[in-house]
Design a protein around this motif. Structure first.
Motif, mmCIF file in Angstrom:
data_model
loop_
_atom_site.group_PDB
_atom_site.id
_atom_site.type_symbol
_atom_site.label_atom_id
_atom_site.label_comp_id
_atom_site.label_asym_id
_atom_site.label_seq_id
_atom_site.Cartn_x
_atom_site.Cartn_y
_atom_site.Cartn_z
ATOM 1 N N MET A 1 8.951 -1.526 -3.425
ATOM 2 C CA MET A 1 8.515 -0.152 -3.648
ATOM 3 C C MET A 1 9.732 0.772 -3.517
ATOM 4 O O MET A 1 10.578 0.579 -2.668
ATOM 5 C CB MET A 1 7.428 0.210 -2.641
ATOM 6 C CG MET A 1 6.840 1.588 -2.886
ATOM 7 S SD MET A 1 5.428 1.964 -1.839
ATOM 8 C CE MET A 1 4.139 1.228 -2.810
ATOM 9 N N ALA A 2 9.779 1.784 -4.354
ATOM 10 C CA ALA A 2 10.908 2.716 -4.348
ATOM 11 C C ALA A 2 10.934 3.541 -3.071
ATOM 12 O O ALA A 2 9.895 3.905 -2.526
ATOM 13 C CB ALA A 2 10.820 3.636 -5.553
ATOM 14 N N ASN A 3 12.135 3.823 -2.598
ATOM 15 C CA ASN A 3 12.298 4.617 -1.378
ATOM 16 C C ASN A 3 12.161 6.113 -1.620
ATOM 17 O O ASN A 3 12.000 6.875 -0.680
ATOM 18 C CB ASN A 3 13.672 4.342 -0.762
ATOM 19 C CG ASN A 3 13.776 2.926 -0.232
ATOM 20 O OD1 ASN A 3 12.760 2.275 0.005
ATOM 21 N ND2 ASN A 3 14.997 2.447 -0.066
ATOM 22 N N ASP A 4 12.242 6.543 -2.886
ATOM 23 C CA ASP A 4 12.240 7.971 -3.157
ATOM 24 C C ASP A 4 10.850 8.534 -3.484
ATOM 25 O O ASP A 4 10.725 9.657 -3.951
ATOM 26 C CB ASP A 4 13.208 8.301 -4.291
ATOM 27 C CG ASP A 4 12.921 7.526 -5.566
ATOM 28 O OD1 ASP A 4 12.063 6.636 -5.551
ATOM 29 O OD2 ASP A 4 13.567 7.832 -6.580
ATOM 30 N N LEU A 5 9.789 7.772 -3.218
ATOM 31 C CA LEU A 5 8.439 8.288 -3.424
ATOM 32 C C LEU A 5 8.115 9.342 -2.380
ATOM 33 O O LEU A 5 8.538 9.246 -1.230
ATOM 34 C CB LEU A 5 7.414 7.158 -3.339
ATOM 35 C CG LEU A 5 7.409 6.151 -4.484
ATOM 36 C CD1 LEU A 5 6.375 5.053 -4.198
ATOM 37 C CD2 LEU A 5 7.098 6.831 -5.796
ATOM 38 N N LYS A 6 7.343 10.323 -2.785
ATOM 39 C CA LYS A 6 6.910 11.365 -1.849
ATOM 40 C C LYS A 6 5.770 10.826 -0.996
ATOM 41 O O LYS A 6 5.146 9.822 -1.344
ATOM 42 C CB LYS A 6 6.479 12.602 -2.632
ATOM 43 C CG LYS A 6 7.651 13.228 -3.362
ATOM 44 C CD LYS A 6 7.252 14.487 -4.054
ATOM 45 C CE LYS A 6 8.477 15.066 -4.752
ATOM 46 N NZ LYS A 6 8.206 16.331 -5.380
ATOM 47 N N PRO A 7 5.475 11.499 0.128
ATOM 48 C CA PRO A 7 4.387 11.028 1.004
ATOM 49 C C PRO A 7 3.049 11.012 0.263
ATOM 50 O O PRO A 7 2.836 11.758 -0.688
ATOM 51 C CB PRO A 7 4.356 12.064 2.133
ATOM 52 C CG PRO A 7 5.648 12.781 2.064
ATOM 53 C CD PRO A 7 6.132 12.687 0.653
ATOM 54 N N THR A 8 2.135 10.176 0.718
ATOM 55 C CA THR A 8 0.792 10.097 0.147
ATOM 56 C C THR A 8 0.105 11.456 0.279
ATOM 57 O O THR A 8 0.206 12.128 1.304
ATOM 58 C CB THR A 8 -0.034 9.025 0.886
ATOM 59 O OG1 THR A 8 0.646 7.774 0.745
ATOM 60 C CG2 THR A 8 -1.431 8.912 0.339
#
Length: 119
Positions: A1-8
C-alpha cells in the motif's frame, strides 16, 4: 500500500456532502485575466442548468472539449478566477507530461444523462 495515502475519511462527512454531476461542455474559450493559461467553459448540467467553470484544460484544443461530457462539483462556493466567476469545479487529473495544475477532465466511458449524480 502506498505511504502517501491520506487518512481514512467518513463517507457522509466527506464525499457524501459533494454534489458531483454529469455535464456537457457547450463552449471553451481562453479565460480572461487568469495568472496561468486557462479556459472558461460553459457546461450544461441538464435540469441543474448551465454553469461556468474556469480550468487549466489547455492541453486540449477548445474544439476537443466542446461536446465532451465531464464531471463537475455543483455545490462548492463560487470562486473568482481572473475576470470570471467559476461556479462549478470540473474534476480532472494531471495532464501527462504537463506542469502541475494542467489537467485533463474526468469523463465517462459512455454518454450518460446530463445531471446524473456520481456515486
Amino acid at each position: 500500500m502506498a505511504n502517501d495515502l491520506k487518512p481514512t475519511a467518513d463517507f457522509e462527512e466527506t464525499f457524501g456532502k459533494l454534489d458531483i454531476r454529469l455535464g456537457q461542455v457547450l463552449s471553451a474559450e481562453p479565460a480572461p485575466g487568469t495568472l496561468k493559461k486557462s479556459y472558461r467553459l460553459k457546461i450544461d448540467f441538464g435540469k441543474y442548468g448551465v454553469r461556468t467553470s474556469v480550468g487549466r484544460f489547455t492541453g486540449h484544443p477548445p474544439e476537443e472539449l466542446i461536446g465532451r461530457q465531464v464531471m463537475g462539483v455543483l455545490n462548492l462556493a463560487p470562486r473568482q478566477i481572473g475576470d470570471v466567476q467559476s461556479d462549478v469545479l470540473v474534476l480532472g487529473i494531471q495532464f501527462r507530461g504537463a506542469e502541475s495544475g494542467e489537467a485533463t477532465p474526468v469523463t465517462p466511458m459512455t454518454e450518460g444523462k446530463l445531471g446524473s449524480k456520481l456515486f
